[in-house]
Design a protein around this motif. Structure first.
Motif, PDB file in Angstrom:
ATOM      1  N   PHE A  48       0.830  -1.211   0.000  1.00 17.49           N
ATOM      2  CA  PHE A  48       0.000   0.000   0.000  1.00 17.49           C
ATOM      3  C   PHE A  48       0.862   1.258   0.000  1.00 17.49           C
ATOM      4  O   PHE A  48       0.452   2.286  -0.512  1.00 17.49           O
ATOM      5  CB  PHE A  48      -0.956   0.000   1.200  1.00 17.49           C
ATOM      6  CG  PHE A  48      -2.233  -0.737   0.918  1.00 17.49           C
ATOM      7  CD1 PHE A  48      -3.264  -0.114   0.225  1.00 17.49           C
ATOM      8  CD2 PHE A  48      -2.398  -2.045   1.323  1.00 17.49           C
ATOM      9  CE1 PHE A  48      -4.441  -0.797  -0.050  1.00 17.49           C
ATOM     10  CE2 PHE A  48      -3.576  -2.736   1.056  1.00 17.49           C
ATOM     11  CZ  PHE A  48      -4.598  -2.108   0.360  1.00 17.49           C
ATOM     12  N   GLY A  49       2.041   1.187   0.571  1.00 20.12           N
ATOM     13  CA  GLY A  49       2.917   2.346   0.635  1.00 20.12           C
ATOM     14  C   GLY A  49       3.831   2.484  -0.560  1.00 20.12           C
ATOM     15  O   GLY A  49       4.726   3.319  -0.563  1.00 20.12           O
ATOM     16  N   LEU A  50       3.648   1.644  -1.589  1.00 22.77           N
ATOM     17  CA  LEU A  50       4.467   1.622  -2.811  1.00 22.77           C
ATOM     18  C   LEU A  50       5.906   1.220  -2.531  1.00 22.77           C
ATOM     19  O   LEU A  50       6.800   1.476  -3.322  1.00 22.77           O
ATOM     20  CB  LEU A  50       4.460   2.980  -3.539  1.00 22.77           C
ATOM     21  CG  LEU A  50       3.113   3.556  -3.952  1.00 22.77           C
ATOM     22  CD1 LEU A  50       3.321   4.876  -4.694  1.00 22.77           C
ATOM     23  CD2 LEU A  50       2.343   2.577  -4.822  1.00 22.77           C
ATOM     24  N   GLN A  51       6.151   0.606  -1.353  1.00 22.42           N
ATOM     25  CA  GLN A  51       7.529   0.244  -1.004  1.00 22.42           C
ATOM     26  C   GLN A  51       7.947  -1.080  -1.636  1.00 22.42           C
ATOM     27  O   GLN A  51       9.131  -1.375  -1.717  1.00 22.42           O
ATOM     28  CB  GLN A  51       7.672   0.145   0.522  1.00 22.42           C
ATOM     29  CG  GLN A  51       7.478   1.486   1.214  1.00 22.42           C
ATOM     30  CD  GLN A  51       7.165   1.325   2.683  1.00 22.42           C
ATOM     31  OE1 GLN A  51       6.998   0.216   3.186  1.00 22.42           O
ATOM     32  NE2 GLN A  51       7.084   2.444   3.392  1.00 22.42           N
ATOM     33  N   GLU A 253      11.145  11.171  -8.205  1.00 23.90           N
ATOM     34  CA  GLU A 253      12.362  10.921  -7.423  1.00 23.90           C
ATOM     35  C   GLU A 253      12.441   9.436  -7.023  1.00 23.90           C
ATOM     36  O   GLU A 253      13.514   8.829  -7.056  1.00 23.90           O
ATOM     37  CB  GLU A 253      12.341  11.793  -6.159  1.00 23.90           C
ATOM     38  CG  GLU A 253      13.552  11.563  -5.254  1.00 23.90           C
ATOM     39  CD  GLU A 253      13.364  12.171  -3.870  1.00 23.90           C
ATOM     40  OE1 GLU A 253      12.213  12.376  -3.439  1.00 23.90           O
ATOM     41  OE2 GLU A 253      14.398  12.436  -3.221  1.00 23.90           O
ATOM     42  N   THR A 254      11.305   8.863  -6.675  1.00 21.59           N
ATOM     43  CA  THR A 254      11.293   7.492  -6.156  1.00 21.59           C
ATOM     44  C   THR A 254      11.431   6.456  -7.261  1.00 21.59           C
ATOM     45  O   THR A 254      12.124   5.458  -7.102  1.00 21.59           O
ATOM     46  CB  THR A 254       9.983   7.239  -5.374  1.00 21.59           C
ATOM     47  OG1 THR A 254       9.870   8.237  -4.371  1.00 21.59           O
ATOM     48  CG2 THR A 254       9.979   5.857  -4.723  1.00 21.59           C
TER      49      THR A 254
ATOM     50  N   PRO B  28      15.118   7.403   8.083  1.00 20.65           N
ATOM     51  CA  PRO B  28      14.088   6.713   8.874  1.00 20.65           C
ATOM     52  C   PRO B  28      12.668   7.066   8.416  1.00 20.65           C
ATOM     53  O   PRO B  28      11.708   6.478   8.892  1.00 20.65           O
ATOM     54  CB  PRO B  28      14.346   7.228  10.291  1.00 20.65           C
ATOM     55  CG  PRO B  28      14.982   8.569  10.108  1.00 20.65           C
ATOM     56  CD  PRO B  28      15.746   8.525   8.808  1.00 20.65           C
ATOM     57  N   LYS B  29      12.552   8.041   7.477  1.00 22.07           N
ATOM     58  CA  LYS B  29      11.210   8.436   7.013  1.00 22.07           C
ATOM     59  C   LYS B  29      10.697   7.428   5.996  1.00 22.07           C
ATOM     60  O   LYS B  29      11.359   7.179   4.977  1.00 22.07           O
ATOM     61  CB  LYS B  29      11.264   9.830   6.365  1.00 22.07           C
ATOM     62  CG  LYS B  29      11.543  10.929   7.352  1.00 22.07           C
ATOM     63  CD  LYS B  29      11.422  12.281   6.655  1.00 22.07           C
ATOM     64  CE  LYS B  29      11.933  13.373   7.590  1.00 22.07           C
ATOM     65  NZ  LYS B  29      12.710  14.395   6.872  1.00 22.07           N
ATOM     66  N   ASN B  30       9.511   6.890   6.234  1.00 22.28           N
ATOM     67  CA  ASN B  30       9.048   5.758   5.428  1.00 22.28           C
ATOM     68  C   ASN B  30       8.531   6.124   4.038  1.00 22.28           C
ATOM     69  O   ASN B  30       8.000   5.274   3.338  1.00 22.28           O
ATOM     70  CB  ASN B  30       8.014   4.934   6.196  1.00 22.28           C
ATOM     71  CG  ASN B  30       6.708   5.673   6.357  1.00 22.28           C
ATOM     72  OD1 ASN B  30       6.549   6.808   5.908  1.00 22.28           O
ATOM     73  ND2 ASN B  30       5.752   5.046   7.028  1.00 22.28           N
ATOM     74  N   VAL B  31       8.675   7.384   3.622  1.00 20.45           N
ATOM     75  CA  VAL B  31       8.316   7.734   2.239  1.00 20.45           C
ATOM     76  C   VAL B  31       9.557   8.053   1.404  1.00 20.45           C
ATOM     77  O   VAL B  31       9.445   8.421   0.234  1.00 20.45           O
ATOM     78  CB  VAL B  31       7.344   8.939   2.164  1.00 20.45           C
ATOM     79  CG1 VAL B  31       6.029   8.584   2.827  1.00 20.45           C
ATOM     80  CG2 VAL B  31       7.956  10.186   2.780  1.00 20.45           C
ATOM     81  N   ARG B  32      10.739   7.921   1.998  1.00 16.60           N
ATOM     82  CA  ARG B  32      11.947   8.256   1.255  1.00 16.60           C
ATOM     83  C   ARG B  32      12.459   7.030   0.494  1.00 16.60           C
ATOM     84  O   ARG B  32      12.395   5.899   0.988  1.00 16.60           O
ATOM     85  CB  ARG B  32      13.046   8.752   2.211  1.00 16.60           C
ATOM     86  CG  ARG B  32      12.668   9.990   3.004  1.00 16.60           C
ATOM     87  CD  ARG B  32      12.339  11.162   2.096  1.00 16.60           C
ATOM     88  NE  ARG B  32      13.462  11.454   1.209  1.00 16.60           N
ATOM     89  CZ  ARG B  32      13.345  12.006  -0.002  1.00 16.60           C
ATOM     90  NH1 ARG B  32      12.146  12.321  -0.475  1.00 16.60           N
ATOM     91  NH2 ARG B  32      14.402  12.221  -0.743  1.00 16.60           N
ATOM     92  N   PRO B  33      13.002   7.249  -0.723  1.00 15.34           N
ATOM     93  CA  PRO B  33      13.518   6.126  -1.510  1.00 15.34           C
ATOM     94  C   PRO B  33      14.538   5.274  -0.748  1.00 15.34           C
ATOM     95  O   PRO B  33      14.561   4.050  -0.874  1.00 15.34           O
ATOM     96  CB  PRO B  33      14.163   6.812  -2.717  1.00 15.34           C
ATOM     97  CG  PRO B  33      13.406   8.098  -2.871  1.00 15.34           C
ATOM     98  CD  PRO B  33      13.047   8.524  -1.472  1.00 15.34           C
ATOM     99  N   TYR B  40      13.348  -3.194   1.400  1.00 13.32           N
ATOM    100  CA  TYR B  40      13.297  -4.211   0.348  1.00 13.32           C
ATOM    101  C   TYR B  40      14.463  -5.183   0.464  1.00 13.32           C
ATOM    102  O   TYR B  40      14.289  -6.405   0.377  1.00 13.32           O
ATOM    103  CB  TYR B  40      13.310  -3.526  -1.017  1.00 13.32           C
ATOM    104  CG  TYR B  40      13.075  -4.466  -2.184  1.00 13.32           C
ATOM    105  CD1 TYR B  40      11.797  -4.898  -2.510  1.00 13.32           C
ATOM    106  CD2 TYR B  40      14.138  -4.913  -2.971  1.00 13.32           C
ATOM    107  CE1 TYR B  40      11.570  -5.747  -3.578  1.00 13.32           C
ATOM    108  CE2 TYR B  40      13.930  -5.770  -4.050  1.00 13.32           C
ATOM    109  CZ  TYR B  40      12.639  -6.185  -4.347  1.00 13.32           C
ATOM    110  OH  TYR B  40      12.420  -7.030  -5.400  1.00 13.32           O
ATOM    111  N   LEU B  41      15.669  -4.652   0.679  1.00 14.19           N
ATOM    112  CA  LEU B  41      16.839  -5.538   0.754  1.00 14.19           C
ATOM    113  C   LEU B  41      16.747  -6.457   1.971  1.00 14.19           C
ATOM    114  O   LEU B  41      17.123  -7.635   1.906  1.00 14.19           O
ATOM    115  CB  LEU B  41      18.136  -4.725   0.762  1.00 14.19           C
ATOM    116  CG  LEU B  41      18.460  -3.982  -0.551  1.00 14.19           C
ATOM    117  CD1 LEU B  41      19.826  -3.304  -0.458  1.00 14.19           C
ATOM    118  CD2 LEU B  41      18.403  -4.904  -1.767  1.00 14.19           C
TER     119      LEU B  41
END
Lengths: 426, 171
Positions: A48-51, A253-254, B28-33, B40-41
């Motif tokens: 859901f967070g696109l992660q 950016e992402t 630590p911000k969960n929206v940063r790449p 993911y790793l």
């Protein structure tokens, strides 16, 4: 060290369509499901967070559709694609991602009549304002750019006129203006033309046509060229700005060079809802496998029929870029590989009445509003697809009263010609 | 070898050869790449060591964050740089001071530093620039195709499933 690039026909068969990892099924299964079980709560949150990459709900992603998307992306030489319910949905998705109310875009005045309607009416109600330009005049394209212009739109081969757009020249205008160039590649397909090679930034398709190729399934696609810097200015906030829809993720950016396709999916399709059915994706996937073979035959037949029509006494003119006499033949030679397409129009000496008479007298040709079918198709645009346009718009779009449009199928050329011959002599 | 020339087999070989990854500039911000890459790793079985002086001693996705590369107690196989191209030079110099040496210096998408790359190659350390390990892993395993992204790979072999639903691995 660089990977060897597979050829077009190999990609048409294999791109995006690996065997199924669980069953080993070789054809891509139809994943006819609305939703997907999560591995655990953490994976669900990641999705859901696109992660993480993965499926949540078929409105947004589906494995059958994803195979189609990857195939189309690789055939066009793009970074990613998004498949949607129709070509119109693809256009809606692209402009929704690029434009905010009050913005403008430039479009060629030679487009599919349905697109002219969409831009003139539905888009205007969103405050997206179209500027129509004759793209045979590159100076006019350049002059039409204003501070509010966010994109330029054209068809590689325009419907119904068989007009070929000077892609490189228009791409240069877009590049100089710092705006993306969108090309509808439906009529050419990537087998004849790859617009990204000429500077286009986004390609859209009606997959309903030659790509699916059998006249049995609606579908559309948006292909990301991965070659536009969305963060160079603040003109495209869906790409460059932190998005409140996703707690502040900045999409470009992402996701880098496939950010546009992701934005169209997670900001557009997610909310607009024009998803393609997995069954249609399967049908179109199967169709694309034979795209090169079909296009060869379409183009070969189309040229033979065009030559027949050009010599026929009831025919005033034939507008097919494959004919050496045609004004667009030089551009076609430059931009179209492997053939000149199979959709074009011709004018009848007998005008509106002769057009209506012809579509009523054919036997093998199907009289209907589609193109890019295995079957030969015929339509009289002035009384059908382009009926809603004003007389001036009809003529500008190549759909005047005497015009008949054909989409030449893959039957035997002699049978196609015989049918036209009998109908024209009635 | 320029960055455009990395072959699939080269990248896949690198990703398969490492177990421990330090991510310099992890947020630590969960929206940063950078957070996405840490998460993911870890999900792919790598042991990840975030490096971020402002966050040292705290966790990112359950992994302890360190103030500098030198503070990490374990040998590091790969240093992934999530900082500017200019900053990549000093980070590379710091990485090349580690004992044992890392096998790979990896610079993220848009990050390039030829001077740093030359220093690393002189010590037989492999270099990747302007790439994202998350994207490359997802591309080479086939997961990235689930988002309609072109993997630029074709294969008639059965993909390798990892444990759980919706997870691919490298072959």
């Amino acid at each position: 060290m660089k990977n060897d690039e597979p050829g077009f026909s190999t990609l048409a068969v294999h791109a995006g369509t690996k065997p199924d990892p669980v069953t080993g099924a070789r054809a891509t299964p139809i994943y006819q499901t609305t939703a997907y079980v999560f591995d655990d709560a953490d994976q669900a949150a990641s999705l859901f967070g696109l992660q993480a990459f993965g499926n949540i709900y078929t409105r947004i992603t589906n494995p059958t559709t994803a195979a189609l998307e990857e195939k189309v992306a690789m055939l066009e030489g793009g970074t990613a694609a998004l498949a949607v319910a129709s070509g119109h949905a693809a256009q809606f998705g692209v402009f929704h991602t690029l434009l905010t109310p009050g913005d403008e875009f430039i479009a060629s005045n030679k487009l599919y009549g349905g697109s002219i309607n969409q831009f003139n009416h539905s888009f205007k109600s969103f405050g997206w304002n179209v500027n129509w330009v004759d793209m045979d005049d590159i100076g006019a394209v350049r002059a039409a750019v204003t501070a509010k212009t966010k994109a330029i739109f054209a068809e590689s081969i325009a419907n119904p006129g068989g007009v070929v757009t000077d892609l490189e020249a228009v791409a240069k205008v877009a590049e100089d203006a710092g705006i993306p160039f969108i090309v509808d590649n439906t009529m050419a397909t990537p087998y004849l033309c790859k617009p990204f090679e000429y500077g286009a930034n986004i390609v859209v398709h009606s997959l309903t046509k030659f790509m699916g190729g059998h006249g049995n399934s609606m579908g559309g696609a948006i292909v990301d060229g991965g070659n536009f810097d969305w963060s160079a200015t603040d003109k495209y906030p869906f790409l460059s700005q932190p998005r409140p829809e996703y707690q502040g993720i900045a999409i470009h950016e992402t996701f880098g060079d496939f950010g546009f396709a992701i934005a169209c999916r997670v900001l557009g399709l997610r909310d607009l809802g024009a998803a393609i059915s997995p069954f249609n994706s399967f049908q179109i996937l199967t169709g694309i496998e034979t795209l090169p073979l079909r296009m060869e035959k379409h183009c070969q037949n189309a040229l033979e029929v065009a030559k027949f029509l050009e010599a026929h006494k009831a025919v005033e003119w034939v507008q097919y870029a494959g004919l050496e006499s045609n004004a667009y033949h030089k551009l076609a030679d430059k931009y179209l590989k492997n053939g000149f397409g199979s959709v074009y129009s011709f004018g009848l000496k007998g005008g509106y009445e002769a057009g209506v008479n012809l579509v009523s007298s054919v036997e093998l040709f199907s009289h209907l509003a589609n193109l890019g079918d295995t079957r030969s198709l015929i339509i009289h645009p002035a009384s059908t697809t382009h009926r809603q346009l004003t007389d001036d718009q009809k003529v500008a779009a190549g759909a005047g009263p005497d015009v008949v449009r054909v989409s030449i199928g893959i039957e035997d050329a002699k049978d196609i010609i015989a049918d036209l011959d009998q109908a024209l002599s009635l | 070898m320029t960055e455009e020339d990395y072959s699939d087999s080269y990248i896949e070989g690198l990703l398969a050869s490492v177990k421990t990854v330090a991510i310099v500039g992890a947020s630590p911000k969960n929206v940063r790449p950078s957070y996405f890459v840490v998460k993911y790793l870890i999900s792919k079985g790598y042991e990840v060591f975030p490096v971020n002086p402002g966050h040292a001693g705290r966790d990112i996705c359950g992994a302890r964050t360190y103030g500098s590369l030198a503070d990490i107690p374990d040998p590091i196989d790969m240093v992934d740089i999530f900082r500017s191209s200019e900053a990549a030079l000093q980070i590379t110099k710091d990485a090349l001071e580690l004992n044992p040496l890392p096998k790979i210096i990896w610079m993220q998408l848009t990050i390039r530093n030829e001077e740093a790359a030359t220093l690393a190659r002189k010590k037989n350390v492999q270099v990747v620039m302007n790439r994202c390990p998350k994207i490359e892993y997802a591309r080479l395993s086939g997961e990235i195709g689930w988002a309609g992204v072109a993997s630029r790979k074709i294969s008639a072999r059965k993909p390798k499933l990892a444990k759980g639903f919706q997870r691919y691995g490298l072959s």
